[in-house]
Every structure is written in C-alpha cells, then in structure tokens.
Motif scaffolding. Structure first.
Motif, PDB file in Angstrom:
ATOM      1  N   THR A   1     -21.049  49.030   0.632  1.00 39.82           N
ATOM      2  CA  THR A   1     -21.078  50.448   0.986  1.00 39.82           C
ATOM      3  C   THR A   1     -19.765  51.141   0.660  1.00 39.82           C
ATOM      4  OG1 THR A   1     -22.660  50.011   2.736  1.00 39.82           O
ATOM      5  CG2 THR A   1     -21.472  52.086   2.888  1.00 39.82           C
ATOM      6  N   CYS A   2     -18.627  50.570   1.117  1.00 39.26           N
ATOM      7  CA  CYS A   2     -17.348  51.261   0.899  1.00 39.26           C
ATOM      8  C   CYS A   2     -16.449  50.534  -0.097  1.00 39.26           C
ATOM      9  CB  CYS A   2     -16.618  51.471   2.228  1.00 39.26           C
ATOM     10  SG  CYS A   2     -15.848  49.978   2.879  1.00 39.26           S
TER      11      CYS A   2
ATOM     12  N   ASN B   1     -17.157  36.193   9.149  1.00 37.26           N
ATOM     13  CA  ASN B   1     -17.834  35.690  10.335  1.00 37.26           C
ATOM     14  C   ASN B   1     -18.933  36.623  10.814  1.00 37.26           C
ATOM     15  OD1 ASN B   1     -16.156  33.460  10.388  1.00 37.26           O
ATOM     16  ND2 ASN B   1     -14.609  34.536  11.584  1.00 37.26           N
ATOM     17  N   SER B   2     -18.645  37.907  10.782  1.00 37.23           N
ATOM     18  CA  SER B   2     -19.577  38.867  11.372  1.00 37.23           C
ATOM     19  C   SER B   2     -20.634  39.346  10.384  1.00 37.23           C
ATOM     20  CB  SER B   2     -18.800  40.064  11.900  1.00 37.23           C
ATOM     21  OG  SER B   2     -18.167  40.741  10.828  1.00 37.23           O
ATOM     22  N   GLN B   3     -20.380  39.127   9.062  1.00 37.75           N
ATOM     23  CA  GLN B   3     -21.258  39.665   8.022  1.00 37.75           C
ATOM     24  C   GLN B   3     -21.355  41.186   8.141  1.00 37.75           C
ATOM     25  OE1 GLN B   3     -22.899  37.568   5.484  1.00 37.75           O
ATOM     26  NE2 GLN B   3     -21.183  36.416   6.267  1.00 37.75           N
ATOM     27  N   LYS B   4     -20.273  41.785   8.589  1.00 39.78           N
ATOM     28  CA  LYS B   4     -20.229  43.219   8.784  1.00 39.78           C
ATOM     29  C   LYS B   4     -18.890  43.719   8.268  1.00 39.78           C
ATOM     30  CE  LYS B   4     -22.114  45.499  12.759  1.00 39.78           C
ATOM     31  NZ  LYS B   4     -21.937  45.779  14.187  1.00 39.78           N
ATOM     32  N   CYS B   5     -18.882  44.857   7.590  1.00 43.61           N
ATOM     33  CA  CYS B   5     -17.646  45.402   7.048  1.00 43.61           C
ATOM     34  C   CYS B   5     -16.709  45.786   8.182  1.00 43.61           C
ATOM     35  CB  CYS B   5     -17.959  46.614   6.181  1.00 43.61           C
ATOM     36  SG  CYS B   5     -16.469  47.397   5.520  1.00 43.61           S
ATOM     37  N   SER B   6     -15.439  45.374   8.065  1.00 42.22           N
ATOM     38  CA  SER B   6     -14.496  45.693   9.134  1.00 42.22           C
ATOM     39  C   SER B   6     -13.971  47.123   9.016  1.00 42.22           C
ATOM     40  CB  SER B   6     -13.353  44.677   9.156  1.00 42.22           C
ATOM     41  OG  SER B   6     -12.802  44.532   7.867  1.00 42.22           O
ATOM     42  N   LYS B   7     -14.316  47.812   7.940  1.00 43.08           N
ATOM     43  CA  LYS B   7     -13.883  49.205   7.775  1.00 43.08           C
ATOM     44  C   LYS B   7     -14.997  50.192   8.140  1.00 43.08           C
ATOM     45  CE  LYS B   7      -9.854  48.055   6.259  1.00 43.08           C
ATOM     46  NZ  LYS B   7      -8.754  48.051   7.209  1.00 43.08           N
ATOM     47  N   CYS B   8     -16.209  49.949   7.620  1.00 46.28           N
ATOM     48  CA  CYS B   8     -17.272  50.942   7.839  1.00 46.28           C
ATOM     49  C   CYS B   8     -18.447  50.388   8.628  1.00 46.28           C
ATOM     50  CB  CYS B   8     -17.736  51.524   6.505  1.00 46.28           C
ATOM     51  SG  CYS B   8     -18.735  50.400   5.514  1.00 46.28           S
ATOM     52  N   GLN B   9     -18.360  49.140   9.054  1.00 39.79           N
ATOM     53  CA  GLN B   9     -19.396  48.502   9.881  1.00 39.79           C
ATOM     54  C   GLN B   9     -20.722  48.290   9.146  1.00 39.79           C
ATOM     55  OE1 GLN B   9     -17.883  47.491  12.649  1.00 39.79           O
ATOM     56  NE2 GLN B   9     -16.200  48.764  11.944  1.00 39.79           N
TER      57      GLN B   9
ATOM     58  N   LYS C   1     -13.128  33.339  20.985  1.00 37.94           N
ATOM     59  CA  LYS C   1     -12.183  34.434  20.785  1.00 37.94           C
ATOM     60  C   LYS C   1     -12.180  34.919  19.334  1.00 37.94           C
ATOM     61  CE  LYS C   1      -7.439  35.462  22.155  1.00 37.94           C
ATOM     62  NZ  LYS C   1      -6.125  34.827  22.334  1.00 37.94           N
ATOM     63  N   ALA C   2     -12.177  33.961  18.394  1.00 37.62           N
ATOM     64  CA  ALA C   2     -12.151  34.294  16.979  1.00 37.62           C
ATOM     65  C   ALA C   2     -13.427  35.016  16.555  1.00 37.62           C
ATOM     66  CB  ALA C   2     -11.962  33.039  16.148  1.00 37.62           C
ATOM     67  N   MET C   3     -14.536  34.685  17.171  1.00 40.74           N
ATOM     68  CA  MET C   3     -15.818  35.276  16.817  1.00 40.74           C
ATOM     69  C   MET C   3     -15.870  36.768  17.134  1.00 40.74           C
ATOM     70  SD  MET C   3     -17.715  32.849  15.540  1.00 40.74           S
ATOM     71  CE  MET C   3     -19.467  33.176  15.773  1.00 40.74           C
ATOM     72  N   THR C   4     -15.087  37.192  18.098  1.00 41.59           N
ATOM     73  CA  THR C   4     -15.133  38.597  18.498  1.00 41.59           C
ATOM     74  C   THR C   4     -14.300  39.466  17.573  1.00 41.59           C
ATOM     75  OG1 THR C   4     -13.264  38.369  19.993  1.00 41.59           O
ATOM     76  CG2 THR C   4     -15.433  37.971  20.935  1.00 41.59           C
ATOM     77  N   ARG C   5     -13.459  38.859  16.746  1.00 46.09           N
ATOM     78  CA  ARG C   5     -12.650  39.635  15.815  1.00 46.09           C
ATOM     79  C   ARG C   5     -13.505  40.168  14.685  1.00 46.09           C
ATOM     80  NH1 ARG C   5      -8.028  35.594  14.571  1.00 46.09           N
ATOM     81  NH2 ARG C   5      -7.816  36.885  12.741  1.00 46.09           N
TER      82      ARG C   5
END
Ligand SMILES: [Zn+2]
Length: 91
Positions: A69-70, A22-30, A13-17
C-alpha cells in the motif's frame, strides 16, 4: 504427554511490537497487504544479501517485507545460521 512447548516462539512482549514480519501488518499504514520477498544470492552482486566471506557461497540471505500500500519495507535475516555468520564477522 502434555503440552508441547515451542522454544522458538518469541516472548509475548515481542509479539505486541509493530513489526511487519511478525504481525503481517505495515508498521506505517497498518495495511495487511504485505509481500515477503526472499533474499536472492547471485554472483554478480545483484541479489539482496550481505556477503560475509570471499565468495557468494558465504553470503547471507536478506528477506524483505514490503507493504503493497505505502511501499514501506523492512529487511530481516530469517535464518538463525545466517545471523550466527554475521555475529561471527561483525559481532
Ligand atoms: Zn504501509
């Protein structure tokens, strides 16, 4: 024998947030241009840390994840030991 279970893995469940750490991806601009900036403990208070005691030896390192990036950044306490220290003081 059999499958090794890694107890430290977060639940699915936590991994999908959308969390940069965790994701190595920006949560604002992806963006995937994420920098990991380790916490630095210095005597003069110039580092990125939380002091939980009277000396900087008891400071907790705060790791910053910054989007290249952002410019969005997230801060995380990476060490379980350090989280325990904060819990003791503020929990
Ligand atoms: Zn971004």
């Amino acid at each position: 024998m059999g499958v090794t279970v890694f107890a430290t893995l977060p639940p699915a469940k936590a991994m999908t947030r959308s969390i940069m750490r965790n994701s190595q991806k920006c949560s604002k601009c992806q963006s995937t241009d994420i920098m990991r900036i380790p916490g630095d403990i210095r005597g003069e208070g110039g580092g990125n840390n939380i002091v939980v005691g009277w000396t900087f030896y008891s400071a907790v390192r705060v790791t910053r994840y910054l989007c290249g990036t952002c410019g969005f950044s997230e801060e995380w306490i990476d060490a379980a030991d350090d989280i325990a220290k904060l819990k003791k003081k503020y929990g």
